[in-house]
Design a protein around this motif. Structure first.
Motif, PDB file in Angstrom:
ATOM      1  N   UNK A   5      -1.864 -16.365  11.286  1.00 24.53           N
ATOM      2  CA  UNK A   5      -1.277 -15.284  10.500  1.00 24.53           C
ATOM      3  C   UNK A   5      -2.283 -14.606   9.566  1.00 24.53           C
ATOM      4  N   UNK A   6      -3.318 -15.330   9.125  1.00 27.02           N
ATOM      5  CA  UNK A   6      -4.370 -14.749   8.290  1.00 27.02           C
ATOM      6  C   UNK A   6      -5.446 -14.229   9.234  1.00 27.02           C
ATOM      7  N   UNK A   7      -5.878 -12.995   9.005  1.00 27.22           N
ATOM      8  CA  UNK A   7      -6.825 -12.376   9.936  1.00 27.22           C
ATOM      9  C   UNK A   7      -8.015 -11.768   9.204  1.00 27.22           C
ATOM     10  N   UNK A   8      -9.216 -12.041   9.716  1.00 23.63           N
ATOM     11  CA  UNK A   8     -10.420 -11.377   9.253  1.00 23.63           C
ATOM     12  C   UNK A   8     -10.624 -10.148  10.135  1.00 23.63           C
ATOM     13  N   UNK A   9     -10.701  -9.001   9.506  1.00 23.63           N
ATOM     14  CA  UNK A   9     -10.809  -7.735  10.232  1.00 23.63           C
ATOM     15  C   UNK A   9     -12.184  -7.133   9.937  1.00 23.63           C
ATOM     16  N   UNK A 104     -15.887  -5.935   5.753  1.00 27.84           N
ATOM     17  CA  UNK A 104     -14.814  -6.775   6.292  1.00 27.84           C
ATOM     18  C   UNK A 104     -13.592  -6.739   5.379  1.00 27.84           C
ATOM     19  N   UNK A 105     -12.431  -7.041   5.989  1.00 31.88           N
ATOM     20  CA  UNK A 105     -11.163  -7.089   5.267  1.00 31.88           C
ATOM     21  C   UNK A 105     -10.446  -8.384   5.621  1.00 31.88           C
ATOM     22  N   UNK A 175       7.766 -24.695  -2.832  1.00 33.45           N
ATOM     23  CA  UNK A 175       7.626 -23.436  -2.103  1.00 33.45           C
ATOM     24  C   UNK A 175       8.955 -22.830  -1.667  1.00 33.45           C
ATOM     25  N   UNK A 176       9.135 -21.529  -1.929  1.00 33.46           N
ATOM     26  CA  UNK A 176      10.302 -20.809  -1.416  1.00 33.46           C
ATOM     27  C   UNK A 176      10.011 -20.107  -0.086  1.00 33.46           C
ATOM     28  N   UNK A 177       8.780 -20.266   0.439  1.00 37.59           N
ATOM     29  CA  UNK A 177       8.373 -19.553   1.646  1.00 37.59           C
ATOM     30  C   UNK A 177       8.682 -20.378   2.886  1.00 37.59           C
ATOM     31  N   UNK A 178       9.383 -19.817   3.857  1.00 39.17           N
ATOM     32  CA  UNK A 178       9.675 -20.559   5.086  1.00 39.17           C
ATOM     33  C   UNK A 178       8.471 -20.569   6.032  1.00 39.17           C
ATOM     34  N   UNK A 179       8.397 -21.599   6.839  1.00 36.38           N
ATOM     35  CA  UNK A 179       7.374 -21.677   7.881  1.00 36.38           C
ATOM     36  C   UNK A 179       7.867 -20.896   9.091  1.00 36.38           C
ATOM     37  N   UNK A 180       7.001 -20.043   9.649  1.00 37.08           N
ATOM     38  CA  UNK A 180       7.388 -19.157  10.737  1.00 37.08           C
ATOM     39  C   UNK A 180       6.876 -19.615  12.106  1.00 37.08           C
ATOM     40  N   UNK A 181       6.314 -20.808  12.195  1.00 39.25           N
ATOM     41  CA  UNK A 181       5.842 -21.318  13.486  1.00 39.25           C
ATOM     42  C   UNK A 181       4.404 -20.987  13.818  1.00 39.25           C
ATOM     43  N   UNK A 182       3.744 -20.183  12.968  1.00 35.83           N
ATOM     44  CA  UNK A 182       2.344 -19.831  13.231  1.00 35.83           C
ATOM     45  C   UNK A 182       1.434 -20.699  12.381  1.00 35.83           C
ATOM     46  N   UNK A 183       0.572 -21.459  13.038  1.00 36.14           N
ATOM     47  CA  UNK A 183      -0.366 -22.322  12.329  1.00 36.14           C
ATOM     48  C   UNK A 183      -1.520 -21.517  11.754  1.00 36.14           C
ATOM     49  N   UNK A 184      -1.977 -21.916  10.580  1.00 31.58           N
ATOM     50  CA  UNK A 184      -3.195 -21.353  10.030  1.00 31.58           C
ATOM     51  C   UNK A 184      -4.363 -21.942  10.812  1.00 31.58           C
ATOM     52  N   UNK A 185      -5.218 -21.101  11.322  1.00 34.79           N
ATOM     53  CA  UNK A 185      -6.391 -21.549  12.061  1.00 34.79           C
ATOM     54  C   UNK A 185      -7.638 -20.933  11.427  1.00 34.79           C
ATOM     55  N   UNK A 186      -8.817 -21.488  11.724  1.00 35.19           N
ATOM     56  CA  UNK A 186     -10.039 -20.915  11.152  1.00 35.19           C
ATOM     57  C   UNK A 186     -10.179 -19.442  11.501  1.00 35.19           C
ATOM     58  N   UNK A 187     -10.814 -18.711  10.604  1.00 37.39           N
ATOM     59  CA  UNK A 187     -11.041 -17.292  10.854  1.00 37.39           C
ATOM     60  C   UNK A 187     -12.078 -17.121  11.935  1.00 37.39           C
ATOM     61  N   UNK A 188     -11.882 -16.113  12.763  1.00 42.11           N
ATOM     62  CA  UNK A 188     -12.874 -15.868  13.818  1.00 42.11           C
ATOM     63  C   UNK A 188     -13.420 -14.466  13.718  1.00 42.11           C
TER      64      UNK A 188
END
Length: 188
Positions: A5-9, A104-105, A175-188
């Motif tokens: 879910x986190x993306x390096x652009x 980068x963003x 945490x009030x944030x639900x998990x959406x099924x997407x794992x955090x993975x290293x940025x590529x």
């Protein structure tokens, strides 16, 4: 396979002897990356001293914010911490250097705490948000409670706001944030 879910652009720059041009946001381009939020607010911060640390911040539901962060002057180390309840990667973080030079963003979705440390004096950071500021939903966790490897010289105490000196630890955060099924993975 779902992407992180986190993306390096890394926007492409078109340069010549006059300088360069880049398209730093395009709705169709970002949709192709899986980023489909609508941005409604742009923020701009200036930090005079090196090793100013801002974070780790978020807005809680129902006013959570997706963020698209870039450094337009200087260099920062930008991080996102998974704070989604029941996430297998809860408490894990990713980080990247963002600079005016590299362009980068970092896209940080709702459910992640965000923060950065300036790596040199006179840094300016801009970021787009998917919701406007809502003081009643403003939240954060202590910058030093997650185990982030902040790139600061040993013994450096970062410059913090009064608010950031009083944030609760990750261990004390409910945490009030639900998990959406997407794992955090290293940025590529």
């Amino acid at each position: 396979m779902m992407t992180s879910p986190v993306k390096l652009i890394r926007p492409r720059r078109h340069g010549d002897d006059r300088g360069w041009f880049t398209e730093y946001y395009s709705e169709p381009t970002f949709a192709a990356l899986g980023i489909t939020c609508t941005f409604v607010q742009d923020n701009h911060s200036y930090s005079a001293p090196a090793f100013t640390l801002r974070g780790l911040h978020f807005q809680t539901p129902p006013r959570g914010q997706d963020k698209l962060v870039r450094c337009i002057r200087g260099r920062i180390y930008d991080v996102a911490v998974d704070v989604r309840k029941d996430s297998p990667t809860y408490g894990q973080w990713v980080g990247a250097e963002l600079s005016a030079e590299n362009g980068h963003q970092l896209f940080i979705p709702i459910g992640f705490a965000h923060g950065f440390v300036t790596l040199e004096p006179d840094c300016e950071v801009t970021y787009k948000c998917s919701d406007t500021y809502a003081p009643e939903q403003d939240g954060g966790i202590a910058w030093d409670s997650v185990g982030i490897d902040w790139p600061m010289p040993a013994g450096t105490i970062p410059g913090l706001s009064p608010k950031d000196t009083r944030q609760s630890t990750l261990a004390d955060f409910d945490s009030p944030f639900p998990y959406d099924g997407r794992l955090l993975t290293p940025l590529s």
